[in-house]
Design an enzyme around this catalytic site. Structure first.
Site, PDB file in Angstrom:
ATOM      1  N   SER A  79      12.542  20.939  40.533  1.00  0.00           N
ATOM      2  CA  SER A  79      11.606  22.160  40.422  1.00  0.00           C
ATOM      3  C   SER A  79      10.324  21.439  40.550  1.00  0.00           C
ATOM      4  O   SER A  79      10.026  20.493  40.359  1.00  0.00           O
ATOM      5  CB  SER A  79      11.796  22.701  39.022  1.00  0.00           C
ATOM      6  OG  SER A  79      10.730  23.548  38.686  1.00  0.00           O
ATOM      7  N   LYS A 136      18.601  23.724  35.294  1.00  0.00           N
ATOM      8  CA  LYS A 136      17.728  24.332  36.336  1.00  0.00           C
ATOM      9  C   LYS A 136      17.776  25.805  36.220  1.00  0.00           C
ATOM     10  O   LYS A 136      16.557  26.459  36.255  1.00  0.00           O
ATOM     11  CB  LYS A 136      18.080  23.739  37.563  1.00  0.00           C
ATOM     12  CG  LYS A 136      17.176  24.375  38.718  1.00  0.00           C
ATOM     13  CD  LYS A 136      15.656  24.056  38.542  1.00  0.00           C
ATOM     14  CE  LYS A 136      15.014  24.682  39.757  1.00  0.00           C
ATOM     15  NZ  LYS A 136      15.008  25.681  40.565  1.00  0.00           N
ATOM     16  N   HIS A 146      15.934  26.887  33.084  1.00  0.00           N
ATOM     17  CA  HIS A 146      14.372  26.681  33.427  1.00  0.00           C
ATOM     18  C   HIS A 146      13.966  28.019  33.995  1.00  0.00           C
ATOM     19  O   HIS A 146      12.985  28.469  33.871  1.00  0.00           O
ATOM     20  CB  HIS A 146      14.438  25.424  34.202  1.00  0.00           C
ATOM     21  CG  HIS A 146      12.949  25.293  34.809  1.00  0.00           C
ATOM     22  ND1 HIS A 146      12.717  26.067  35.910  1.00  0.00           N
ATOM     23  CD2 HIS A 146      11.799  24.544  34.576  1.00  0.00           C
ATOM     24  CE1 HIS A 146      11.466  25.774  36.481  1.00  0.00           C
ATOM     25  NE2 HIS A 146      11.116  25.178  35.774  1.00  0.00           N
ATOM     26  N   GLU A 203      11.277  30.627  32.874  1.00  0.00           N
ATOM     27  CA  GLU A 203       9.976  30.898  33.727  1.00  0.00           C
ATOM     28  C   GLU A 203       9.949  32.338  33.942  1.00  0.00           C
ATOM     29  O   GLU A 203       8.801  32.899  33.641  1.00  0.00           O
ATOM     30  CB  GLU A 203      10.302  30.239  35.097  1.00  0.00           C
ATOM     31  CG  GLU A 203       9.348  30.344  36.084  1.00  0.00           C
ATOM     32  CD  GLU A 203      10.029  29.889  37.444  1.00  0.00           C
ATOM     33  OE1 GLU A 203      10.266  28.382  37.461  1.00  0.00           O
ATOM     34  OE2 GLU A 203       9.686  30.738  38.517  1.00  0.00           O
TER      35      GLU A 203
END
Ligand code: ATR
Length: 486
Positions: free
Chosen positions: A131, A186, A189, A193
């Site tokens: 990322s 991920k 994540h 976000e």
């Protein structure tokens, strides 16, 4: 045959691939590169890669032949069938002990499947989240690797060298767990976000609608917030976006952008995982749906003509409201991360992965889109208690939520009274109030289920695990259906 000279190979010279190659090369690795459209190999090696320690390959066979053992090959191609195609192409040239790394935006069940299939062939497979976008890939991304732990010692020095570093120099890259754990983290994540972005948008909408603040004024507010508990990349870019004027008209750019959000699906995957594991991930769910609702622009324009709401009339002190919005945003963010970590724990248990919670906070601390000072506090919470069941129970975060809740409640009340939609902030508050309730109205719900479907219930005056059925109407039989717990 020439002697292998390259430390690692990379397949897929699109934006992320190219920048990762340059990052690895600048940290001492000789990198062999291959791309399906081979002209891109030549363009890269003679362009941005000119004079660097690169080996351009025109076939996967040449790429494999150029690598030192154990061979390490990073695949940076389009997620999905392209990854399988590249693996199939590589397999005839690999030998047991070689390492394949998928660094694309793969959905984690695919990584679990590939890790198992390749293990049977003696190939060590790693699926890693990367990322930070284009700039992160070049200067220091957050890297979240998982898969075959035997691969980690060989991959670790390369990944930790290129990863973002936090202030004390610790790299934002650590081993996450087996199988698809890296890609799973991920994905979470990305879900977080979505939540962070929605919260910022709600704060913006409240200031705009209730106080009539202009973008330049909100720029100042975000600039101040970025020096406090909300210090983060997303608040920082919001600050800068609000100060940007369209060069042609001089109008704030944000006022010229259509309010219809796009999405690529990782937020949805996160929410689906939450539903699959029975984890209340309400804030991210609302963030995904808020994007969906925004994209129904034409329908909303029609609805706005007939569905009137209250006249917006905020009469309180603007400064107090701005401080309250900061607290509402902060407290909701704590809830979102608590929910995200609860999802990781639930999936970790279900899949048998020991996800390294503190390590994940550290990986997200720098390099990636959700990087923030706040993640340092999360790392401290898990260092103190690696088995923490819910982040809100960490004494620091408990204190922060209690400190923020008055302002948070005032914001939610003002939004509801004035008809400003704040799905993320208000659902976070509902979760907070639900989680801190030792009694919820599910007693009535169980009664309803038993009434119409003989689904049975447990009693407050009997030990847990004993199930009862009532013949509510005198008409039904005494047969109860088997119960299942979500
Ligand atoms: P972008 O990231 O620009 O949207 P993409 O279509 O996702 O582009 O493709 C990214 C990379 O995956 C490219 O290197 C692409 O190779 P080409 O340059 O030859 O298009 C690679 N890629 C996509 N599908 C592939 C496949 N089936 N086999 C091998 N490489 C593939």
């Amino acid at each position: 045959m020439t002697t292998p000279t390259a430390d690692i190979g990379l397949i897929g010279l699109a934006v992320m691939g190219e920048n990762l190659v340059l990052n690895m090369e600048s940290h001492g690795s000789t990198v062999a590169v291959y791309n399906r459209t081979t002209s891109k190999v030549d363009e890269f090696v003679n362009g941005r890669g000119k004079g660097k320690k690169l080996v351009g390959a025109h076939t996967v066979q040449d790429l494999v032949a150029s690598l030192k053992r154990p061979r390490k090959i990073m695949i940076m191609v389009k997620a999905g069938s392209a990854v399988d195609a590249v693996i199939e192409e590589l397999l005839p040239f690999l030998e047991p002990g070689d390492i394949l790394i998928d660094g694309g935006n793969t959905h984690f069940p695919d990584t679990t499947r590939r890790a198992k299939d390749l293990k049977a062939k003696g190939i060590l497979f790693v699926g890693t989240g990367v990322s930070g976008g284009e700039e992160g890939a070049l200067k220091g991304p957050s890297i979240m690797p998982g898969g075959d732990p035997e691969a980690w010692p060989s991959v670790k020095p390369i990944f930790q060298a290129i990863a973002a570093k936090v202030d004390d120099g610790t790299p934002c890259c650590d081993w996450v767990g087996p199988e698809g754990a890296g890609h799973f983290v991920k994905m979470v994540h990305n879900g977080i976000e979505y939540g962070d972005m929605q919260l910022i948008c709600e704060a913006y909408d409240l200031m705009k609608t209730l106080l009539g603040l202009k973008p330049a004024e909100m720029h100042d507010v975000f600039a101040r917030w970025n020096k406090g508990v909300l210090d983060s990349y997303l608040v920082e870019i919001t600050r800068d976006i609000l100060a940007y004027n369209d060069p042609d008209s001089g109008t704030p750019m944000v006022d010229l952008i259509l309010d219809a959000a796009g999405q690529k699906g990782t937020g949805k995957w996160t929410v689906v995982s939450a539903l699959d594991t029975g984890t209340p991930l309400t804030l991210i769910g609302e963030a995904v749906f808020a994007r969906c609702l925004s994209s129904q622009k034409d329908e909303r324009v029609e609805a706005a003509k007939v569905l009137s709401g209250p006249k917006t009339k905020y009469e309180g002190d603007p400064k107090t409201l701005i401080d309250d919005i900061e607290m509402a945003l902060y407290a909701s963010k704590v809830i979102s991360y608590a929910q995200g970590y609860a999802l990781m724990n639930a999936m970790g248990k279900e899949a048998g992965w020991e996800i390294n919670n503190g390590g994940v906070a550290l990986m997200w601390r720098g390099g990636c889109i959700i990087r923030s000072a706040f993640l340092g506090k999360i790392k401290e919470a898990f260092d103190k208690n690696p088995k923490l069941t819910n982040l809100v129970l960490d004494p620091y975060f408990t204190g922060e939520l209690l400190r923020a809740q008055e302002g948070w409640r005032r914001v939610c009340a003002a939004a509801v009274t004035n008809g400003v939609p704040i799905p993320a902030m208000s659902s976070a508050l509902a979760y907070f109030d639900g989680y801190r309730s030792d009694r919820l109205p599910a007693n009535l719900l169980q009664a309803q289920r038993d009434f119409f479907g003989a689904h049975t219930y447990e009693r407050t005056d009997k030990p847990r695990g004993q199930y009862f059925h009532t013949n509510w109407t005198g008409r039904g039989g005494t047969t109860s259906s088997t119960s299942y717990n979500v």
